[in-house]
Design an enzyme around this catalytic site. Structure first.
Site, short mmCIF file in Angstrom:
data_model
loop_
_atom_site.label_atom_id
_atom_site.label_comp_id
_atom_site.label_asym_id
_atom_site.label_seq_id
_atom_site.Cartn_x
_atom_site.Cartn_y
_atom_site.Cartn_z
N SER A 147 0.87 -1.19 0.00
CA SER A 147 0.00 0.00 0.00
C SER A 147 0.89 1.22 0.00
O SER A 147 2.08 1.14 0.33
CB SER A 147 -0.86 -0.03 1.27
N TYR A 160 -2.57 -0.54 10.10
CA TYR A 160 -2.46 -0.85 8.67
C TYR A 160 -1.10 -0.41 8.14
O TYR A 160 -0.42 -1.15 7.43
CB TYR A 160 -3.60 -0.13 7.95
#
Ligand code: NDP
Length: 262
Positions: A147, A160
Site C-alpha cells: 500500500s 495498517y
C-alpha cells in the site's frame, strides 16, 4: 532477444488470496487472460461461491478454497490440496487484507493485532507454505499487495501502516533469502482504488458534498481520479511473468502519481 511471449503465464498455477472480488479478483482475472490456471481462497464459503460464480461469468474456470490465511494449519492443508489437485503453485499473490480506520488512542491492542495478523503475519504464513515447492521446481513468483501506507503514515491507520510497512520489508527479505533459488518476490502498492474496502471514503456527506477524503484524493492524485482494480492488472501480470525475472525485492506503486506529489 525480446519476446512478447515472456509476458505469458501459460501453464502456470497462480494462487491469489482473498480473491472473490475486488483487487484480488481483478488480478486473478488478468492472470487467467494471460494463460494461468487460477486458484483463490476466501474466508467464508459464501464468498468463495460468489467468487466462483463471478469467475465463471467471465469464462474462467477457477478453483476456490475456504481458508483463513491467518490459520497456519489451515493454510498448509489448502496449499497441499492445491499441489495435489491443481499443481505446484508458480505464482502467489498475498492479497487478502483488512483495514481498521480508528485513531490510535482509541484503537485496542486486539484491533491492532488483528490487522497485523491478516496484513503481515498471513503473507509470512502463506509464503512459507509455498516456497519449499517453488525451490524444488526451480522458480517462483511472490507478489505482496502492499500500500502507499508502506511508505506513509496517516491519521487512523496506525495498524495498517505498520503492517504494510512490515510487508514491504518481508518482500525484501524473501528476495534476499530466496532470490538464489530463482524466486522473485516483489510488491504492488496500490494507490486509492475504488473497491468495497474504500467505499465509505467515497460516500456523499449529508449535505450532498464529497467526503473530505474523496476531495483530498482527487486534489492530490496527479491522475485526478481514484484507481480502478483494473489498473493493477498489467503491473501484476508483469511481476508474475518471465518479463520481470531480474526484478526482485521492489514495490511497484500503482497510484496515479500520488506518492510523487503528496
Ligand atoms: P477487500 O476487502 O475488498 O478484499 C479483501 C479480501 O480478503 C476479501 O474478500 C476479504 O474477505 C478477504 N479476507 C480478509 N481477511 C481474510 C482472512 N483472514 N483470510 C482469507 N481472506 C480474508 O480488499 P481490496 O480488494 O480493496 O484490497 C485487496 C488488497 O489490496 C488488500 O491487501 C488491501 O490492503 C490492499 N490495498 C487496497 C487499497 C484500496 O484502495 N482498495 C489500497 C492499497 C492496498 P471479507 O470480505 O470477509 O473481509
Amino acid at each position: 532477444m525480446f519476446d512478447l511471449d515472456s509476458f505469458s503465464l501459460k501453464g502456470k498455477v497462480a494462487f491469489v488470496t482473498g480473491a472473490s472480488y475486488g483487487i484480488g479478483f481483478a488480478i486473478a482475472s488478468a492472470f487467467a487472460k494471460a494463460g494461468a490456471t487460477i486458484v483463490f481462497n476466501d474466508i467464508k464459503q459464501e464468498l468463495v461461491d460468489k467468487g466462483l460464480a463471478s469467475y465463471k461469468e467471465i469464462g474462467i474456470d477457477a478453483h476456490g478454497y475456504v481458508c483463513d490465511v491467518t490459520d497456519e494449519e489451515a493454510v498448509n492443508k489448502v496449499v497441499k490440496q492445491i499441489e495435489e489437485k491443481v499443481g505446484i503453485i508458480d505464482i502467489l499473490v498475498n492479497n487478502a487484507g483488512i483495514i481498521k480506520r480508528i485513531p490510535m488512542l482509541e484503537m485496542t491492542a486486539s484491533d491492532f493485532r488483528q490487522v497485523i495478523d491478516v496484513d503481515l503475519n498471513a503473507p509470512f504464513i502463506v509464503s512459507k507454505a509455498v516456497i519449499p515447492s517453488m525451490i524444488k521446481k526451480g522458480h517462483g513468483k511472490i507478489i505482496n499487495i502492499c500500500s502507499m501506507m508502506s511508505e506513509l503514515g496517516r491519521e487512523t491507520v496506525s495498524a495498517y501502516a505498520a503492517a504494510k510497512g512490515g510487508l514491504k520489508m518481508l518482500t525484501r527479505n524473501i528476495c534476499s533469502e530466496y532470490g538464489a533459488y530463482n524466486i522473485q518476490c516483489n510488491g504492488i502498492g496500490p494507490g486509492y482504488i475504488a473497491t468495497p474496502q474504500t467505499a465509505p471514503l467515497r460516500e456523499k456527506q449529508a449535505d450532498g458534498s464529497r467526503h473530505p477524503f474523496d476531495s483530498f484524493i482527487l486534489a492530490k492524485t496527479p491522475a485526478e481520479r481514484w484507481g480502478e482494480a483494473a489498473d493493477l492488472m498489467g503491473p501484476a501480470v508483469f511481476l508474475a511473468s518471465d518479463a520481470s525475472n531480474f526484478v526482485n525485492g521492489h514495490i511497484l506503486y500503482v497510484d496515479g502519481g500520488i506518492l510523487a506529489y503528496i
